[in-house]
Design an enzyme around this catalytic site. Structure first.
Site, PDB file in Angstrom:
ATOM      1  N   GLN A   1       5.171  39.018  11.248  1.00 11.94           N
ATOM      2  CA  GLN A   1       4.365  38.996  10.026  1.00 11.94           C
ATOM      3  C   GLN A   1       4.444  40.317   9.272  1.00 11.94           C
ATOM      4  OE1 GLN A   1      -0.265  38.702   9.762  1.00 11.94           O
ATOM      5  NE2 GLN A   1       0.591  36.703   9.207  1.00 11.94           N
TER       6      GLN A   1
ATOM      7  N   PHE B   1     -11.055  34.961   3.003  1.00 11.45           N
ATOM      8  CA  PHE B   1      -9.833  35.551   3.534  1.00 11.45           C
ATOM      9  C   PHE B   1      -8.665  34.619   3.223  1.00 11.45           C
ATOM     10  CE2 PHE B   1      -8.662  38.988   6.589  1.00 11.45           C
ATOM     11  CZ  PHE B   1      -9.648  39.894   6.215  1.00 11.45           C
TER      12      PHE B   1
ATOM     13  N   ARG C   1       0.396  33.812  10.894  1.00 13.35           N
ATOM     14  CA  ARG C   1      -1.023  33.947  11.246  1.00 13.35           C
ATOM     15  C   ARG C   1      -1.875  34.106   9.999  1.00 13.35           C
ATOM     16  NH1 ARG C   1      -4.498  38.094  11.687  1.00 13.35           N
ATOM     17  NH2 ARG C   1      -2.991  39.808  11.697  1.00 13.35           N
TER      18      ARG C   1
ATOM     19  N   HIS D   1       3.352  43.998  10.394  1.00 12.81           N
ATOM     20  CA  HIS D   1       1.945  44.025  10.782  1.00 12.81           C
ATOM     21  C   HIS D   1       1.643  43.346  12.108  1.00 12.81           C
ATOM     22  CE1 HIS D   1      -2.367  44.123  10.312  1.00 12.81           C
ATOM     23  NE2 HIS D   1      -2.477  42.801  10.265  1.00 12.81           N
TER      24      HIS D   1
ATOM     25  N   GLY E   1      -3.576  46.882  29.388  1.00  8.73           N
ATOM     26  CA  GLY E   1      -3.914  46.889  27.977  1.00  8.73           C
ATOM     27  C   GLY E   1      -5.413  46.985  27.778  1.00  8.73           C
TER      28      GLY E   1
ATOM     29  N   ARG F   1      -0.410  35.160   4.188  1.00  6.20           N
ATOM     30  CA  ARG F   1       0.306  36.431   4.118  1.00  6.20           C
ATOM     31  C   ARG F   1       1.801  36.273   3.897  1.00  6.20           C
ATOM     32  NH1 ARG F   1      -3.046  39.586   8.941  1.00  6.20           N
ATOM     33  NH2 ARG F   1      -4.917  39.911   7.679  1.00  6.20           N
TER      34      ARG F   1
ATOM     35  N   GLU G   1      -2.194  39.673  21.280  1.00  6.67           N
ATOM     36  CA  GLU G   1      -0.950  39.719  20.509  1.00  6.67           C
ATOM     37  C   GLU G   1       0.284  39.714  21.392  1.00  6.67           C
ATOM     38  OE1 GLU G   1       1.024  42.200  16.749  1.00  6.67           O
ATOM     39  OE2 GLU G   1      -0.891  42.842  17.596  1.00  6.67           O
TER      40      GLU G   1
ATOM     41  N   ASP H   1       5.827  47.147  25.024  1.00  4.35           N
ATOM     42  CA  ASP H   1       6.132  47.419  26.433  1.00  4.35           C
ATOM     43  C   ASP H   1       5.899  46.204  27.328  1.00  4.35           C
ATOM     44  OD1 ASP H   1       6.631  50.374  26.149  1.00  4.35           O
ATOM     45  OD2 ASP H   1       4.558  50.309  25.474  1.00  4.35           O
TER      46      ASP H   1
ATOM     47  N   LEU I   1      -2.255  49.969   6.746  1.00  2.49           N
ATOM     48  CA  LEU I   1      -2.820  48.741   6.230  1.00  2.49           C
ATOM     49  C   LEU I   1      -3.921  48.985   5.200  1.00  2.49           C
ATOM     50  CD1 LEU I   1      -2.962  45.618   6.604  1.00  2.49           C
ATOM     51  CD2 LEU I   1      -4.757  46.030   8.281  1.00  2.49           C
TER      52      LEU I   1
ATOM     53  N   HIS J   1       2.492  42.190   6.444  1.00  2.00           N
ATOM     54  CA  HIS J   1       1.241  42.187   5.687  1.00  2.00           C
ATOM     55  C   HIS J   1       1.568  42.548   4.234  1.00  2.00           C
ATOM     56  CE1 HIS J   1      -2.845  43.012   4.399  1.00  2.00           C
ATOM     57  NE2 HIS J   1      -3.288  42.512   5.539  1.00  2.00           N
TER      58      HIS J   1
ATOM     59  N   LEU K   1      -8.291  38.760  15.681  1.00  3.02           N
ATOM     60  CA  LEU K   1      -9.417  39.208  16.495  1.00  3.02           C
ATOM     61  C   LEU K   1     -10.048  38.018  17.208  1.00  3.02           C
ATOM     62  CD1 LEU K   1     -11.276  41.861  14.297  1.00  3.02           C
ATOM     63  CD2 LEU K   1      -9.376  42.164  15.875  1.00  3.02           C
TER      64      LEU K   1
ATOM     65  N   GLU L   1      -6.852  42.891   4.100  1.00  2.00           N
ATOM     66  CA  GLU L   1      -7.024  41.682   3.291  1.00  2.00           C
ATOM     67  C   GLU L   1      -8.464  41.552   2.807  1.00  2.00           C
ATOM     68  OE1 GLU L   1      -5.954  37.069   4.232  1.00  2.00           O
ATOM     69  OE2 GLU L   1      -4.512  38.634   4.734  1.00  2.00           O
TER      70      GLU L   1
END
Length: 592
Positions: free
Chosen positions: A231, A118, A406, A348, A10, A277, A395, A212, A243, A233, A412, A246
């Site tokens: 979740q 936020f 979340r 999301h 990843g 959310r 994630e 995966d 998206l 969004h 992030l 937010e």
């Protein structure tokens, strides 16, 4: 056979940050990162709104404890509070570290990093780079990987985790360019493969978000934790689903229904558009159900509501949230400075994933299984059983800083804090270890047989049709609101689609850049993940966070203040449970 001390699967924020930390802590190690796209095309690059940290640049009253409480409350008390404490305490430090790497955060007039409001946060603590924060961070991380000499295998698809006797020994990977197969052995393996939004037909996730890593872990006998918590969004651009950050609401945009009302006053009066959310997505869905949605032609009773930015003014829109304006203009032809944006909830983020401890070590089973009741006066701290040499972060993982829901700008942060922390743990873990013994030929032959079986199929079903049917089932049977009957029907349909999967065929029978092979492998991953989501959701008979059941509308702490562990087998999904770690904040009613 390829050999590396450390192999990370990843190329997004978690994987890149982990690789960088291994290189910093142990420069002599041979580190490799594998990604099925180029790393800067990982989905992290699409993260828009920001990254939370109690820097106190805008709000001097903020601190890590307030951030931790907001996170735990936002999680509907399912987050593990020891992990949340680490997340919020280390947040300011990792932001400064990113700044020193060269990340171009937006600034206050005095030069300090800017912070915005936020959803679900009680203070303005979200640091940002306009509305392209993921892009700004990921590019600097990948540049640093080059500087430290990390080997990057881009456009390689990992087919299998080599796990023998609860020890991770390496991977089997497929080169998309030419179909070449390689076995890679390593002293430590890390999953940072992201989420599974493409299990649904409307999602903010990119086409590579197919779960995966989760499916590979499940096929190797590793449980997936809390998969029922998906979740939505609140503001996916209608009808494309991408998206609208937010950050737009953080800058002051309104949600309005067909009557022009700011309806969030009826659902979360203290936070309005900046409610968490899950609450905002349910509110929008209820407004649409009640006939107060809007049609594309302006009639009432339609499938979306409006996100209204017009009062912000063009100058503020173009300086603070330019990418969101660009998306609406490019995809649906709307100038958001002149007209409101059509939005509705879109899949999301995955709160669940591969269970890990706070060092990123993967948990294969909990010492406490089965049902139990929560008793705050008698905390349970069983020893989890770990997989030797296997780590995960981001994630794809579930260290459970998000619990059942979340908060925006914490994702992030999780990638950077726990990517860094996991990288440090890996650097220490591999010291003095030998490379494992791996029977390369047996794994290569098995992979060749799997590819050949796909190429040789003569069924009558196209991959795209089966995938579309599966995504439609997940969307209609595992949405914002759920019931037992709807989910059970969805599971039955998934079982039928898994049988149909055996009848798919590939038009392309070649080996050069055969994307149909990847699509077929990804579809298998999605089906495994979808079955685990629905089974976990069906057995959680309560409403908590993003898991909202109309037949069990209340949160049930005595019976369900616990993490779900789902184990995959072809015969079905087995479930067990592990306790939530509570250190500071006792569960209470969640109001905004």
């Amino acid at each position: 056979m390829l050999e590396h001390d450390v192999i990370i699967i990843g190329g997004g924020l978690a994987g890149s940050r982990a690789a960088l930390e291994v290189a910093r802590k142990a420069p002599h190690l041979n580190i490799a990162l594998v990604a099925k796209t180029h790393p800067i095309r990982s989905h992290s690059v699409a993260a828009q709104g920001g990254i939370a940290a109690s820097l106190k640049n805008v709000d001097p009253a903020d601190d890590w404890r307030a951030h931790a409480f907001d996170t735990v409350k936002g999680s509907d008390y399912l987050a593990d509070q020891d992990a949340v404490e680490i997340l919020t305490q280390e947040a300011p430090e990792v932001i400064i570290d990113l700044e020193h790497m060269g990340v171009l955060f937006s600034r206050l007039p005095d030069g300090r990093i800017a912070q915005r409001a936020f959803g679900g946060h009680s203070h303005n603590r979200t640091c940002y780079a306009a509305d392209k924060t993921g892009h700004a961070i990921l590019h600097e991380l990948v540049n640093n990987l080059r500087r430290y000499g990390v080997r990057i295998y881009d456009e390689w698809y990992v087919m299998r985790l080599i796990l023998e006797e609860e020890q991770a020994k390496g991977i089997v990977m497929y080169h998309v360019h030419d179909g070449h197969l390689e076995v890679v052995r390593a002293k430590a393996v890390m999953f940072a493969t992201g989420g599974y939004g493409r299990a649904f037909n409307t999602t903010s996730n990119d086409f590579a978000s197919t779960g995966d890593g989760l499916a590979m872990a499940a096929l190797a006998g590793i449980p997936l934790q809390d998969m029922e918590f998906v979740q939505f969004h609140p503001t996916g651009l209608y009808p494309v689903g991408v998206l609208i950050s937010e950050a737009v609401r953080g800058e002051g945009a309104y949600l309005i229904n067909s009557q022009g009302d700011r309806f969030m006053a009826n659902y979360a009066p203290s936070r309005m558009e900046l409610a968490p959310r899950d609450i905002t997505s349910r509110a929008i869905t209820l407004e649409i159900r009640a006939g107060r949605g809007i049609h594309p032609d302006g009639r009432v009773g339609g499938p979306f509501i409006y996100l209204d930015l017009r009062h912000l003014g063009r100058e503020k829109i173009m300086s603070r949230i330019p990418f969101c304006w660009e998306e609406a203009h490019r995809l649906v032809g709307i100038d958001a400075a002149e007209h409101p944006m059509p939005v509705r909830p879109t899949v999301h983020y995955s709160m669940g994933g591969i269970p890990t401890n706070v060092e990123g070590q993967v948990i294969i089973s909990s010492a406490l299984a089965g049902n139990f009741q929560f008793d705050p006066s008698d905390p349970i701290s069983p020893q989890d059983n770990l997989v030797d040499g296997l780590f995960a972060a981001g994630e794809a993982a579930c260290v459970s800083v998000h619990g059942a829901n979340r908060l925006g700008s914490n994702s992030l942060l999780e990638c950077v804090v726990y990517g860094r922390r996991t990288g440090a743990a890996i650097a220490q873990f591999v010291q003095g270890r030998k490379l494992p013994e791996v029977n390369e030929q047996s794994y290569l032959q098995e992979a060749r047989n799997q590819i050949q079986a796909l190429l040789g199929r003569s069924g009558g079903l196209r991959i795209q049709q089966v995938r579309q049917d599966f995504q439609d089932v997940m969307t209609s049977h595992c949405g914002v609101f759920r019931t037992e009957a709807i989910m059970q029907s969805g599971l039955d349909k998934i079982h039928q689609l898994q049988e149909q999967y055996q009848q798919i065929y590939l038009d392309d029978r070649g080996t050069l850049w055969n994307t149909e092979i990847i699509e077929a492998l990804e579809l298998r991953s999605l089906m495994i993940v979808g079955q685990m989501i629905l089974t976990s959701a069906l057995n959680r008979r309560e409403s908590r966070g993003a898991h909202s059941r109309e037949d069990f509308s209340q949160r049930d702490d005595p019976n369900f203040l616990k993490h779900t562990l789902a184990y995959y087998s072809p015969a079905g999904i087995d479930l067990s449970y592990r306790p939530v770690k509570i250190t500071c904040f006792q569960p209470q009613e969640r109001k905004y």
